[in-house]
Motif scaffolding. Structure first.
Motif, PDB file in Angstrom:
ATOM      1  N   SER A   1      -2.263   8.109  -6.402  1.00 10.61           N
ATOM      2  CA  SER A   1      -3.525   7.943  -7.117  1.00 10.61           C
ATOM      3  C   SER A   1      -3.827   9.066  -8.116  1.00 10.61           C
ATOM      4  CB  SER A   1      -4.685   7.803  -6.121  1.00 10.61           C
ATOM      5  OG  SER A   1      -4.800   8.957  -5.306  1.00 10.61           O
ATOM      6  N   PRO A   2      -3.353  10.321  -7.912  1.00 12.17           N
ATOM      7  CA  PRO A   2      -3.646  11.353  -8.917  1.00 12.17           C
ATOM      8  C   PRO A   2      -3.015  11.092 -10.278  1.00 12.17           C
ATOM      9  CG  PRO A   2      -3.106  12.368  -6.812  1.00 12.17           C
ATOM     10  CD  PRO A   2      -2.753  10.907  -6.700  1.00 12.17           C
TER      11      PRO A   2
ATOM     12  N   ASP B   1       0.800  -1.219   0.000  1.00  7.99           N
ATOM     13  CA  ASP B   1       0.000   0.000   0.000  1.00  7.99           C
ATOM     14  C   ASP B   1       0.833   1.269   0.000  1.00  7.99           C
ATOM     15  OD1 ASP B   1       1.055  -0.335   2.484  1.00  7.99           O
ATOM     16  OD2 ASP B   1      -0.777   0.064   3.598  1.00  7.99           O
ATOM     17  N   ALA B   2       2.146   1.150  -0.237  1.00  9.86           N
ATOM     18  CA  ALA B   2       3.014   2.321  -0.252  1.00  9.86           C
ATOM     19  C   ALA B   2       4.295   1.967  -0.999  1.00  9.86           C
ATOM     20  CB  ALA B   2       3.336   2.788   1.167  1.00  9.86           C
TER      21      ALA B   2
ATOM     22  N   SER C   1       2.423   7.043  -0.446  1.00 11.99           N
ATOM     23  CA  SER C   1       1.322   6.134  -0.187  1.00 11.99           C
ATOM     24  C   SER C   1       0.530   5.917  -1.472  1.00 11.99           C
ATOM     25  CB  SER C   1       0.409   6.691   0.907  1.00 11.99           C
ATOM     26  OG  SER C   1      -0.248   7.862   0.443  1.00 11.99           O
ATOM     27  N   ALA C   2      -0.377   4.954  -1.413  1.00  8.22           N
ATOM     28  CA  ALA C   2      -1.237   4.712  -2.573  1.00  8.22           C
ATOM     29  C   ALA C   2      -2.057   5.957  -2.901  1.00  8.22           C
ATOM     30  CB  ALA C   2      -2.147   3.517  -2.301  1.00  8.22           C
ATOM     31  N   SER C   3      -2.502   6.694  -1.882  1.00  8.34           N
ATOM     32  CA  SER C   3      -3.273   7.914  -2.130  1.00  8.34           C
ATOM     33  C   SER C   3      -2.399   9.014  -2.729  1.00  8.34           C
ATOM     34  CB  SER C   3      -3.940   8.399  -0.838  1.00  8.34           C
ATOM     35  OG  SER C   3      -2.959   8.690   0.152  1.00  8.34           O
ATOM     36  N   ASP C   4      -1.107   9.045  -2.351  1.00  7.19           N
ATOM     37  CA  ASP C   4      -0.189  10.015  -2.953  1.00  7.19           C
ATOM     38  C   ASP C   4      -0.039   9.771  -4.452  1.00  7.19           C
ATOM     39  OD1 ASP C   4       0.381  11.279  -0.513  1.00  7.19           O
ATOM     40  OD2 ASP C   4       2.040   9.898  -0.084  1.00  7.19           O
TER      41      ASP C   4
END
Length: 256
Positions: free
Chosen positions: A238-239, A198-199, A233-236
């Motif tokens: 995702s864009p 996840d990272a 991270s995965a959210s970092d």
């Protein structure tokens, strides 16, 4: 001892193994499927286990010399003990989840699946199958971002060194050189990826001089470059590659 059994212990007329992959291309973190085909020999033999080893080749530096060594990245046991009768054929299907840190094979890193049968009191037959490993999705975003900035991917190899939080004796290095689209330093960039599920942790080595990998990871050694550590991270990620490229550009140019 019967003559045929004695020959089987020497590997003559013994069981044979052939691993057949559904596809030889897999993404790190994805599933590799196939089956192990076993052909019995001239006599009954007890198969204690069948193991599939994910193997990778890495380089060991010794002064100016480099030697290629093999390492086990992950092992899966795909059978319980059984007795294989003379000339019997068996097929054992498998689905293997590739570790997130499986080395990618683009630009030269050899990775393969080694199948090993453990046969009681006999030479153990083996089979090897090369696979093509695509980057983990998180790493793929970073590679796209680096190339979006104008860096050209030149080389990829595994080299002896202590990875962060893992047991393998190597890390993978991805080397890039600046193209016309990238203005200013660095002119060379080496990315050491340490993927998790996840990272993604990165060591970025900028304009590296001649030195060993151990000094890179320990932060020692004399050279004109600099190093950056970055955890995404995965959210970092995702864009997408464009947004990640902007963040990388700030770090490469020395801005936080």
């Amino acid at each position: 001892m019967p003559f045929m059994k004695m020959l089987a212990r020497l590997g003559i007329g013994s069981a044979r193994v052939d691993t057949r992959l559904e596809h030889d291309t897999v993404r790190a973190g994805g599933d590799l499927r196939g089956l192990v085909h076993i052909q019995g020999g001239h006599t009954a033999q007890r198969i204690d286990r069948i193991d599939l080893h994910l193997m990778a080749q890495y380089l060991q530096r010794d002064n100016d010399r480099r030697s290629a060594l093999n390492a086990v990245v992950r092992t899966w046991r795909v059978s319980t003990p059984f007795t294989l009768q003379p000339h019997e054929e068996r097929e054992i299907p498998f689905s293997l989840r590739m570790p997130a840190h499986t080395p990618l094979t683009e630009r030269g890193t050899p990775v393969w699946i080694k199948t090993a049968l453990d046969i009681d009191n006999a030479l153990n037959p083996e089979d090897s199958d090369r696979i093509h490993v695509l980057p983990h999705p998180l790493l793929q975003t970073v590679l796209d971002a680096v190339q979006h900035l104008g860096f050209q991917w030149r080389n990829s190899y595994c080299e002896a060194g202590a990875p962060l939080g893992r047991d393998e004796p190597f890390v993978q290095e991805l080397e890039f050189h600046a193209g016309p689209a990238w203005q200013g330093p660095p002119r060379t960039l080496t990315v050491l990826p340490f993927p998790r599920e996840d990272a993604l942790e990165l060591v970025l080595d900028l304009d590296r001089g001649p030195r060993g990998l151990t000094s890179l990871l320990e932060g020692t050694g004399l050279d004109s470059g600099r190093r950056e550590r970055l955890v995404l991270s995965a959210s970092d990620l995702s864009p997408g590659a464009g947004a990640v490229a902007e963040r990388l550009a700030s770090r490469l140019r020395g801005r936080t």
